[in-house]
Design a protein around this motif. Sequence first.
Motif, PDB file in Angstrom:
ATOM      1  N   VAL A   4      44.004  45.387  26.872  1.00  0.00           N
ATOM      2  CA  VAL A   4      43.377  44.109  26.554  1.00  0.00           C
ATOM      3  C   VAL A   4      43.392  43.271  27.823  1.00  0.00           C
ATOM      4  O   VAL A   4      44.451  42.909  28.324  1.00  0.00           O
ATOM      5  N   VAL A   5      42.211  43.008  28.364  1.00  0.00           N
ATOM      6  CA  VAL A   5      42.090  42.323  29.647  1.00  0.00           C
ATOM      7  C   VAL A   5      42.772  40.959  29.607  1.00  0.00           C
ATOM      8  O   VAL A   5      43.408  40.546  30.569  1.00  0.00           O
ATOM      9  N   ALA A   6      42.695  40.241  28.492  1.00  0.00           N
ATOM     10  CA  ALA A   6      43.284  38.907  28.399  1.00  0.00           C
ATOM     11  C   ALA A   6      44.786  38.926  28.649  1.00  0.00           C
ATOM     12  O   ALA A   6      45.350  37.961  29.153  1.00  0.00           O
ATOM     13  N   GLU A   7      45.453  40.027  28.332  1.00  0.00           N
ATOM     14  CA  GLU A   7      46.895  40.126  28.548  1.00  0.00           C
ATOM     15  C   GLU A   7      47.247  40.127  30.021  1.00  0.00           C
ATOM     16  O   GLU A   7      48.351  39.762  30.400  1.00  0.00           O
ATOM     17  N   TYR A   8      46.341  40.568  30.869  1.00  0.00           N
ATOM     18  CA  TYR A   8      46.604  40.656  32.299  1.00  0.00           C
ATOM     19  C   TYR A   8      46.242  39.373  33.044  1.00  0.00           C
ATOM     20  O   TYR A   8      46.623  39.199  34.185  1.00  0.00           O
ATOM     21  N   ALA A   9      45.510  38.492  32.413  1.00  0.00           N
ATOM     22  CA  ALA A   9      44.997  37.311  33.100  1.00  0.00           C
ATOM     23  C   ALA A   9      46.109  36.467  33.694  1.00  0.00           C
ATOM     24  O   ALA A   9      46.038  36.054  34.850  1.00  0.00           O
ATOM     25  N   SER A  10      47.151  36.195  32.965  1.00  0.00           N
ATOM     26  CA  SER A  10      48.223  35.354  33.457  1.00  0.00           C
ATOM     27  C   SER A  10      48.930  35.988  34.650  1.00  0.00           C
ATOM     28  O   SER A  10      49.186  35.330  35.653  1.00  0.00           O
ATOM     29  N   LEU A  11      49.250  37.277  34.560  1.00  0.00           N
ATOM     30  CA  LEU A  11      49.900  37.970  35.655  1.00  0.00           C
ATOM     31  C   LEU A  11      49.009  37.968  36.895  1.00  0.00           C
ATOM     32  O   LEU A  11      49.470  37.670  37.996  1.00  0.00           O
ATOM     33  N   LEU A  12      47.740  38.275  36.729  1.00  0.00           N
ATOM     34  CA  LEU A  12      46.822  38.283  37.866  1.00  0.00           C
ATOM     35  C   LEU A  12      46.691  36.900  38.495  1.00  0.00           C
ATOM     36  O   LEU A  12      46.619  36.781  39.713  1.00  0.00           O
TER      37      LEU A  12
END
Length: 75
Positions: A4-12
């Motif tokens: 799920v791309v949204a899960e990576y948004a904060s880390l990125l």
Amino acid sequence: MPVVVAEYASLLDHLRQVPDPRDRRGIRHALASILAVAAAAVLAGARSFTAIGEWTAMTSWARSRACSLARRRPM
């Protein structure tokens, strides 16, 4: 498990703030993307640079795309 791309948004977003010490010539991927893939590999059990590279080579196109690495679908 689907990515799920949204899960990576904060880390990125956080990784994008890391200064990139590399020379601009020859850069293929953003440092934040490389760090995100390395972090994912370590979370998946990689314990060395070699293991991170092997995990990255075996990862799916969709997962690479989620970390902003894949520019085009492999042939």
